[in-house]
Design an enzyme around this catalytic site. Structure first.
Site, mmCIF file in Angstrom:
data_model
loop_
_atom_site.group_PDB
_atom_site.id
_atom_site.type_symbol
_atom_site.label_atom_id
_atom_site.label_comp_id
_atom_site.label_asym_id
_atom_site.label_seq_id
_atom_site.Cartn_x
_atom_site.Cartn_y
_atom_site.Cartn_z
ATOM 1 N N CYS A 130 0.829 -1.211 0.000
ATOM 2 C CA CYS A 130 0.000 0.000 0.000
ATOM 3 C C CYS A 130 0.862 1.260 0.000
ATOM 4 O O CYS A 130 1.370 1.673 1.045
ATOM 5 C CB CYS A 130 -0.924 -0.019 1.222
ATOM 6 S SG CYS A 130 -1.953 1.453 1.345
ATOM 7 N N CYS A 133 -0.517 4.132 2.173
ATOM 8 C CA CYS A 133 -0.327 3.953 3.618
ATOM 9 C C CYS A 133 1.133 4.174 4.022
ATOM 10 O O CYS A 133 1.416 4.787 5.049
ATOM 11 C CB CYS A 133 -0.719 2.540 4.053
ATOM 12 S SG CYS A 133 -2.158 1.868 3.246
ATOM 13 N N ASP A 134 2.066 3.653 3.224
ATOM 14 C CA ASP A 134 3.453 3.549 3.688
ATOM 15 C C ASP A 134 4.471 4.406 2.929
ATOM 16 O O ASP A 134 5.613 4.524 3.369
ATOM 17 C CB ASP A 134 3.915 2.074 3.597
ATOM 18 C CG ASP A 134 3.037 1.160 4.444
ATOM 19 O OD1 ASP A 134 2.518 1.630 5.462
ATOM 20 O OD2 ASP A 134 2.871 -0.017 4.074
#
Ligand code: FAD
Ligand code: NAP
Length: 310
Positions: A130, A133-134
């Site tokens: 992701c 997200c990261d």
């Protein structure tokens, strides 16, 4: 007893909820995480009509607000299976069983694992699925992205805002991604490619990822590439384990429906990415959801007619 139980609150499930609740049906939507599904893991969405560009989580929130406006009930739960009791269905979660006249399955799918050494060991320590997200954890680092589809190439471009370089490792010499996305990647000086190659192992020290071992599938040559993180986008697997016993999936696990979203079980529908279909997109998910949301109304009315005749 609910008129409709919807399993999954991605774009398909939320749209089905909107349509069914606007028809005055009682609707329960069961979700195991945050509403939004894969949209929560998507950076920019540029192909949802009405928005020139919108961040995935923002679109998810807007859809959710719209979906619950007509009185949809929400429940947290991980659905384990459904039982067909003829005139009604049971939806079983880990701690509760719900009853509904109809069920709409909208569980979508999940990123596929690469299945190589180091992948599990370094998950959350440099291995990610992701970018939204990261991505921000990898400022000024070189990143490897594995895959050649829309997800890999689009998310690689997104990652260039953080990374010093993003290298796409693809097993062929041609991308699967849409042409417009390919062109953007080819025009981005931070995106580089390693063709005809597969990642054989994710390398690291005691703490974090330090690189990958790559094999060229044409020459057999094995090399090591240094990297601070590895993002894996090698396709999707359907989330249909709970429905295997219901005999509504094909061999690969996707649910079979007709164009009214009906499965082989009367009163049970499937919508969105979880279906066997050609194009898995937000637009097609909401299209499926609207059809099923209307179909459940017609189905419940037709059952009333049958009961009256009997
Ligand atoms: P999902 O979005 O997968 O939602 C399913 C929901 O069901 C999830 O919330 C899940 O938690 C829930 N669920 C699953 N199993 C259970 C269970 N047992 N019990 C309870 N709840 C359960 N499409 C576009 O149109 N444009 C894009 O730009 C785009 N970018 C993308 C980028 C990435 C990285 C990815 C992975 C996909 C992208 N897509 C894009 C595809 C798009 O996100 C999907 O087609 C769409 O989200 C499918 O919607 P869905 O509702 O069918 O399933
Ligand atoms: P995908 O289209 O199935 O692509 C998967 C990629 O991973 C392919 O390039 C495949 O290679 C490669 N691959 C598969 N297994 C591999 C392995 N074991 N080792 C190395 N490489 C492997 O999956 P996706 O890109 O996640 O897209 C899924 C769906 O979401 C698609 O329908 C897509 O259109 C949609 N989506 C749309 C958008 C958008 O519209 N902007 C964005 C993201 C996703 P091959 O090419 O050789 O098969």
């Amino acid at each position: 007893m609910y008129d409709v139980i919807i399993i999954g609150a991605g774009p398909a499930g939320m749209t089905a909820a909107l349509y069914a609740s606007r028809s005055n049906l009682s609707v329960l939507m069961i979700e195991r995480g945050a509403p939004g599904g894969q949209m929560n893991n998507t950076a920019e969405v540029e192909n949802y009509p009405g928005f020139e560009s919108i961040m995935g989580p923002e679109l998810a929130f807007k859809m959710y607000e719209g979906a619950i406006k007509f009185g949809v009930e929400n429940a947290y739960g991980i659905v384990q299976g459904i039982n067909d009791q003829g005139s009604f269905k049971e939806v079983v979660t880990e701690d509760k069983t719900y009853q509904g006249k109809t069920v709409i399955i909208a569980t979508g799918c999940v990123h596929r694992k690469l299945g190589v050494k180091g992948e599990e060991e370094f998950a959350g320590r440099g291995v990610s699925y992701c970018a939204v997200c990261d991505g921000a954890f990898f400022r000024n680092k070189r990143l490897i992205v594995v895959g050649g589809g829309d997800s890999a190439v689009e998310e690689a471009i997104y990652l260039t805002q953080f990374a010093s370089e993003v290298t796409i490792v693809h097993r062929r010499d041609e991308l699967r991604a849409q042409k417009i996305i390919q062109d953007r990647a080819f025009g981005n000086e931070k995106v580089t490619f390693i063709w005809d190659s597969v990642v054989e192992e994710i390398l690291g020290n005691d703490m974090v990822v330090t690189g990958v071992q790559i094999k060229n599938v044409q020459t057999g040559e094995v090399t090591e590439e240094a990297a601070g993180g590895v993002f894996i986008y090698v396709g999707l697997d359907p989330l249909t384990e709970p429905f295997k016993a219901s005999n509504i999936t094909n061999e690969a696990g996707w649910i079979l429906t007709n164009d009214q979203m009906e499965t082989a079980i009367p009163g049970v529908y499937a919508v969105g990415d979880v279906r066997e279909k050609g194009l898995r997109q937000i637009t097609t998910a909401v299209g499926d959801g609207s059809i099923a949301g209307q179909q459940v109304f017609d189905f419940i009315e037709s059952q009333k007619d049958i009961e009256t005749v009997q």
